[in-house]
Design a protein around this motif. Structure first.
Motif, PDB file in Angstrom:
ATOM      1  N   ARG A 179       0.831  -1.203   0.000  1.00 29.30           N
ATOM      2  CA  ARG A 179       0.000   0.000   0.000  1.00 29.30           C
ATOM      3  C   ARG A 179       0.868   1.257   0.000  1.00 29.30           C
ATOM      4  NH1 ARG A 179      -4.119   0.171   4.656  1.00 29.30           N
ATOM      5  NH2 ARG A 179      -5.043   1.813   3.385  1.00 29.30           N
TER       6      ARG A 179
ATOM      7  N   VAL B  72      -9.629  -2.816   0.517  1.00 26.28           N
ATOM      8  CA  VAL B  72      -8.225  -2.951   0.921  1.00 26.28           C
ATOM      9  C   VAL B  72      -8.060  -2.515   2.372  1.00 26.28           C
ATOM     10  CG1 VAL B  72      -5.842  -2.232   0.436  1.00 26.28           C
ATOM     11  CG2 VAL B  72      -7.451  -2.600  -1.452  1.00 26.28           C
ATOM     12  N   ARG B  73      -8.670  -1.388   2.729  1.00 25.32           N
ATOM     13  CA  ARG B  73      -8.597  -0.910   4.120  1.00 25.32           C
ATOM     14  C   ARG B  73      -9.235  -1.922   5.063  1.00 25.32           C
ATOM     15  NH1 ARG B  73     -11.262   3.528   2.260  1.00 25.32           N
ATOM     16  NH2 ARG B  73     -12.714   3.349   4.002  1.00 25.32           N
TER      17      ARG B  73
ATOM     18  N   ARG C  72      -8.796   2.216  -1.134  1.00 22.64           N
ATOM     19  CA  ARG C  72     -10.164   1.749  -1.385  1.00 22.64           C
ATOM     20  C   ARG C  72     -10.658   0.926  -0.203  1.00 22.64           C
ATOM     21  NH1 ARG C  72      -8.961   0.795  -7.477  1.00 22.64           N
ATOM     22  NH2 ARG C  72      -9.409   2.883  -8.252  1.00 22.64           N
ATOM     23  N   LYS C  73     -11.940   0.982   0.005  1.00 28.28           N
ATOM     24  CA  LYS C  73     -12.550   0.369   1.187  1.00 28.28           C
ATOM     25  C   LYS C  73     -12.214  -1.126   1.360  1.00 28.28           C
ATOM     26  CE  LYS C  73     -16.723   0.372   3.908  1.00 28.28           C
ATOM     27  NZ  LYS C  73     -18.073   0.906   4.039  1.00 28.28           N
TER      28      LYS C  73
ATOM     29  N   ALA D  79      -0.982   5.566  -6.889  1.00 28.86           N
ATOM     30  CA  ALA D  79      -2.106   4.649  -7.112  1.00 28.86           C
ATOM     31  C   ALA D  79      -3.265   4.952  -6.159  1.00 28.86           C
ATOM     32  CB  ALA D  79      -1.648   3.203  -6.918  1.00 28.86           C
ATOM     33  N   ALA D  80      -4.463   4.638  -6.591  1.00 27.83           N
ATOM     34  CA  ALA D  80      -5.656   4.877  -5.773  1.00 27.83           C
ATOM     35  C   ALA D  80      -6.095   3.621  -5.009  1.00 27.83           C
ATOM     36  CB  ALA D  80      -6.808   5.365  -6.650  1.00 27.83           C
ATOM     37  N   TRP D  81      -5.757   2.424  -5.488  1.00 19.84           N
ATOM     38  CA  TRP D  81      -6.265   1.189  -4.885  1.00 19.84           C
ATOM     39  C   TRP D  81      -5.934   1.024  -3.406  1.00 19.84           C
ATOM     40  CZ3 TRP D  81      -3.327  -2.449  -2.519  1.00 19.84           C
ATOM     41  CH2 TRP D  81      -1.967  -2.506  -2.829  1.00 19.84           C
ATOM     42  N   PRO D  82      -4.784   1.522  -2.909  1.00 17.10           N
ATOM     43  CA  PRO D  82      -4.462   1.272  -1.501  1.00 17.10           C
ATOM     44  C   PRO D  82      -5.451   1.879  -0.507  1.00 17.10           C
ATOM     45  CG  PRO D  82      -2.499   1.975  -2.675  1.00 17.10           C
ATOM     46  CD  PRO D  82      -3.667   2.198  -3.583  1.00 17.10           C
TER      47      PRO D  82
ATOM     48  N   THR E 282      -9.557  -5.138   4.632  1.00 22.00           N
ATOM     49  CA  THR E 282      -8.662  -6.305   4.722  1.00 22.00           C
ATOM     50  C   THR E 282      -7.532  -6.024   5.700  1.00 22.00           C
ATOM     51  OG1 THR E 282      -9.190  -6.976   2.454  1.00 22.00           O
ATOM     52  CG2 THR E 282      -7.130  -7.829   3.395  1.00 22.00           C
TER      53      THR E 282
ATOM     54  N   SER F 139       2.650   1.865  -3.252  1.00 18.94           N
ATOM     55  CA  SER F 139       1.667   2.240  -4.275  1.00 18.94           C
ATOM     56  C   SER F 139       1.141   3.655  -4.075  1.00 18.94           C
ATOM     57  CB  SER F 139       0.516   1.235  -4.291  1.00 18.94           C
ATOM     58  OG  SER F 139       0.992  -0.040  -4.670  1.00 18.94           O
TER      59      SER F 139
END
Length: 138
Positions: free
Chosen positions: A31, A47-48, A44-45, A39-42, A50, A34
Motif C-alpha cells: 500500500r 483494501v482498508r 479503497r474500502k 495509485a488509488a487502490w491502496p 482487509t 503504491s
C-alpha cells in the motif's frame, strides 16, 4: 501450571501471530509503495477493511499469547518496547498513507514506519527491548 489449558494452544497462536505480522507488513509495504507511486487502490474500502481484519486477528493473537505466557517472560521490558513501537508504527503509517500533505513527508513517514516495523520484529525475536542492538550492549 496452566489450569485453563491455554498453553496447549501456544504453538498455533504463535504461528497465527507471526503469519499476521507478515501479512500485515506485506500489505502495508504494498500500500505504501503504491501510494507513493500515485495509485488509488491502496485507499479503497476493501483494501482498508482487509488491513483492519488482518490487524485485528494479529492483535487478538498477541493478547492471547500475552495472557498465557508466564509473567517472567516480560520482565526485561521487551513487550513494553513492542507496544510503544506499535503506536509509533501506526502513527507513521497513518501519515505515510493519507495524512502527510506532501509526497516527501509521505515518503519519510513510510520509510520510518518500515524501519519501526522491522525493529519491532527484531525486538520480538531477541526478546529484548533493544532488539537487533541487544548484542552491542556487551
Amino acid at each position: 501450571m496452566d489450569p485453563s489449558g491455554l498453553l496447549a494452544w501456544y504453538p498455533q497462536l504463535r504461528t497465527l501471530h507471526i503469519a499476521c505480522v507478515l501479512l500485515s507488513g506485506a500489505l502495508f509495504f504494498a500500500r505504501g509503495t503504491s501510494v507513493l507511486a500515485g495509485a488509488a487502490w491502496p485507499m479503497r474500502k476493501p483494501v482498508r477493511l482487509t488491513s483492519y481484519a488482518i490487524d485485528s486477528v494479529l492483535l487478538a493473537a498477541a493478547l492471547a499469547l500475552a495472557a498465557i505466557l508466564p509473567v517472567a517472560m516480560f520482565a526485561n521490558g521487551w513487550l513494553t518496547a513492542k507496544i510503544v513501537l506499535l503506536f509509533v508504527y501506526i502513527a507513521l503509517g497513518t501519515f505515510a498513507l493519507k495524512r502527510a500533505r506532501t509526497q516527501r513527508a509521505k515518503a519519510l513517514c513510510f520509510a520510518g514506519a518500515v524501519a519501526v516495523f522491522l525493529f519491532m520484529i527484531s525486538v520480538a525475536r531477541a526478546h529484548h527491548p533493544l532488539g537487533v542492538f541487544a548484542g552491542w550492549m556487551g
